[in-house]
Structures are given as C-alpha cells and as structure tokens.
Design an enzyme around this catalytic site. Structure first.
Site, short mmCIF file in Angstrom:
data_model
loop_
_atom_site.label_atom_id
_atom_site.label_comp_id
_atom_site.label_asym_id
_atom_site.label_seq_id
_atom_site.Cartn_x
_atom_site.Cartn_y
_atom_site.Cartn_z
CD GLN A 136 -2.59 1.08 2.68
OE1 GLN A 136 -1.92 1.09 3.71
NE2 GLN A 136 -3.90 1.04 2.71
CB SER A 139 1.95 6.85 4.91
OG SER A 139 0.83 6.39 5.63
CB SER A 172 3.60 -3.10 5.41
OG SER A 172 3.40 -2.27 6.53
CD GLU A 255 -4.62 0.03 6.38
OE1 GLU A 255 -5.09 1.13 6.03
OE2 GLU A 255 -3.41 -0.23 6.37
#
Length: 411
Positions: A136, A139, A172, A255
C-alpha cells in the site's frame, strides 16, 4: 455440504463443517499434526517448504478469498462466513501469511469494488493464488495521519499515460511486492480531498526505488518508496481520474476492519502470557497477575465484539465502526508487550542471546507493541473518526478548506 454448495445463504455452522472437511482432505498430514501438537518450529519449517503449492491449492478452492464472487475465485459469502473460514485456517496455521494482508484484504476488495473487467481479470486471480504480492503506497513524510495532504504528483501525458513523482513511507512489504496501491495528486487546483487519482502500480516499473527501514525490533517490513518520474499506463488507473479519495475510502475501511483482531473466540496472546508467568514465577506477584487478568478480559471482549461485528456485517462493506475495534486492539497489543517485558525482565536487558527463546520473544513483543497503534491510521486518527462519524461530534475546523491544494499552506 461441500465447498461447491457454499454461497451467501449457507448457515455458519455448515460453512465451518465444509472448511474442516476440506482441510482434512487437502492439508498435508505432517502440517496438520505439527499445528495440532503445537510444534511451532516444525510448523514453520513445513510451511516454508510447501507455502507456494499450498497457497495455490487454497486459492483454487476459494477458501483464500471466500467473500469474492465465484467468477473471481471466491464463494460470494459474507464477512461472517469468511470469519468462520479464517478461524478454521488459523487453527491449523493454514491461512495466508501476514505479508499477503495488503493484497488479500485491501487490494482484492478495492479492485472488485472499483475495477473494470480487464483489471479484475488481470489482477484478482494471481492474487487469490498467492502468485503476486501487494503493498500500500499511501503515507508520505508530510501526509500520514492527514492522508489527504499527500503531494506525490501524477501528471498526464498527451498519450494518456501518467508520470508519477514523489515519496511514500511506512509501506509494509514494499521490498517484496509485485504491485502497489498508489494514491497521487493529479490536479492541485482542486481542493484537498479532490484531484487525487488511484493507481495499481507495477513495482518493477523504471523509476521505483524501495529502501527498507530497519525497526528497533530488528525487522524491516516497512519501507520508503521513491517514485522518480515513473510512467504509469492509464489502464492501471483504478476508478475515475480525480476521484481517488473515494476509492481509497474502500481500502481504508477494509484495512481498519482487518486490523481489528482475530474473528474468533479462543486462546490468544494473553493465554501465552499467563503460561509464561506461571513458568517464571511472575504469577505469584499479585500486581502482575491482576494486569494479566485485566488483559485477558479485554482480549475476550475484543474477540467477542469482533465476532459479533463480522456477523452483523454480513455482506455489507466495513464502515467506521471498525475504528473502535482497531483502537481497542492497538491498546491491547501495547499492554501485552509491557506485561511480557515485566515477566521476562532479563530478556529485555540481555537482548537477542536466544532468538527462539521465551525471553527473546518477550523482548520482540515489547519492541513491536507500538506497531498496531500506528499502522492503518494512528490511534489518534481512529479517535477522530469515532468522534466525527459515530458520535456526530463537530469536525476539526479547517480554515483553508475552500482553497485549492496548491494554495494551502504546508509545513
């Protein structure tokens, strides 16, 4: 009842029976024995050796992605039935690994909700079979808790392709991923939550640079990802151009629901703590015993609330309610990490002398205990969501709400 009969109307007790029957027939005997006997090291060795074939078998059956429509490799059952299946797989250590969470739990549901026919055909089947891994890319250094402040830029070329430039962080498993869920600002003249476009990025594209971040628990699952004029075909755009925020909401709700704990009631983290406390003699300390019992009650309450939430969810998409369970789960993980360190104080002081020992596991639990309070939106963000969307409290005042993104002051 066989797996061929599973559908949205199957009673949960029959879903569990079908899963158990299928596992009894297909899971290798030594794998099953190691899981039932609690031989963790043997189970991990067997799983590593057979993972690729097993995930193919799991994906071909539909048990890896039970909520997906049958044409994409699932059964079309609701979240409640999926939770029952996940519990049966977890009991035998037969589910997909943590590094597949972004793909199975986030990418799949988002592509099903927003993808066109070609995208569903291209991405869903390999994901279900465990052949491709996802990360993903949301951020950024200046847009973590305030995700809509992202500044990674996507410029459209005359031929329709996009050129993406910027930096992502805390991604991640990006270092082992084939594809990434990418949000980029495509129109800075729009307001903050508009002008964002969502892409399915091929991580092998020229200009993608991944740098793992070493954590204090000595692992490196998080990464910085630099996007240096990466060319992305328009066929990789998910949803309408400029409406990426709406697409991202689908991902974020999935999520938070997925990070809210195990959808089953049974032995879990605190049972292990209690066993270790008895073994070390820490159980004789009434203060430690009281904290373990409080954590036990909190864990059981979270498990039962999660089961109830999945049953009530049925075939609906997850909503803001998942923030409550995610917040409670993060607080429990932190408390378990602190108690583990108190039970094994010498492990905390000695470091990694015995990587497979109980003292070292306690050290890792302590050093990893803050991860869940940051991943998938910090606990502070979850409190804001609960206040604004569930309790109907006033939203934070934004004096720049009406300004185009390019005119907003940025720190």
């Amino acid at each position: 009842m066989t797996i061929a009969d599973l559908d949205a109307g199957t009673p949960l007790i029959e879903v569990a029976a079908a899963a158990r029957a299928w596992l009894a027939e297909h899971l290798p005997a030594d794998w099953r024995a190691a899981a039932l006997d609690g031989r963790t090291a043997d189970l991990e060795r067997i799983r590593r050796a057979r993972a690729a074939r097993w995930y193919e078998t799991l994906g071909e059956s539909g048990f890896a992605t039970p909520t997906w429509p049958r044409e994409h490799g699932g059964f079309g059952v609701g979240a409640d039935a999926a939770a029952v299946i996940a519990d049966e797989l977890t009991r035998l250590g037969a589910g997909r690994p943590a590094e597949d969470f972004p793909g199975v739990a986030l990418a799949g549901p988002t592509i099903i909700a927003w993808g066109d026919a070609a995208q569903k055909e291209r991405y869903l089947r390999p994901l279900a079979l465990g052949r491709e891994r996802w990360c993903q890319l949301f951020s950024e250094p200046g847009a973590g808790s305030d995700l809509a402040a992202l500044s990674t830029r996507a410029r459209r070329r005359e031929d329709g392709a996009w050129v993406v430039s910027g930096q992502k962080v805390w991604s991640s498993y990006a270092h082992i991923s084939d594809f990434g869920l990418l949000m980029a600002r495509s129109d800075p003249d729009e307001r903050k939550h508009r002008g964002i476009t969502y892409f399915l990025l091929d991580m092998r594209s020229e200009g993608v640079e991944v740098r793992p971040l070493r954590q204090m628990n000595d692992e490196a699952e998080f990464n910085e990802v630099f996007l240096n004029d990466v060319v992305v075909p328009d066929a990789a755009r998910l949803g309408p151009a400029g409406r990426g925020w709406s697409v991202a909401i689908t991902t974020l709700m999935a999520e938070r629901s997925g990070l809210s704990g195990r959808p089953g009631v049974g032995p879990a983290l605190v049972d292990g703590l209690a066993a270790r406390a008895r073994a070390t003699g820490a159980w004789d300390d009434p203060a430690v015993r009281d904290r373990i019992m409080s954590a036990f009650v909190a864990e059981k309450a979270l498990q039962m609330t999660t089961v109830r939430a999945f049953v009530e969810l049925g075939e609906r998409e997850p909503g803001a309610e998942g923030s409550i369970r995610k917040l409670a789960h993060a607080a429990l993980e932190e408390e378990v990490g602190r108690i583990a360190a108190e039970i094994e104080p010498f492990g905390l002081a000695a470091g990694t002398r015995d990587p497979d020992g109980a003292a070292d596991r306690a050290l890792r639990a302590f050093l990893s205990s803050k991860i869940l309070s940051i991943a998938g939106g910090t606990s502070e963000i979850q409190r804001n969501i609960i206040g604004e969307r569930l309790l109907d409290l006033p939203r934070d005042r934004d004096p720049h709400a009406g300004l185009p993104f390019r005119e907003r002051p940025r720190g």
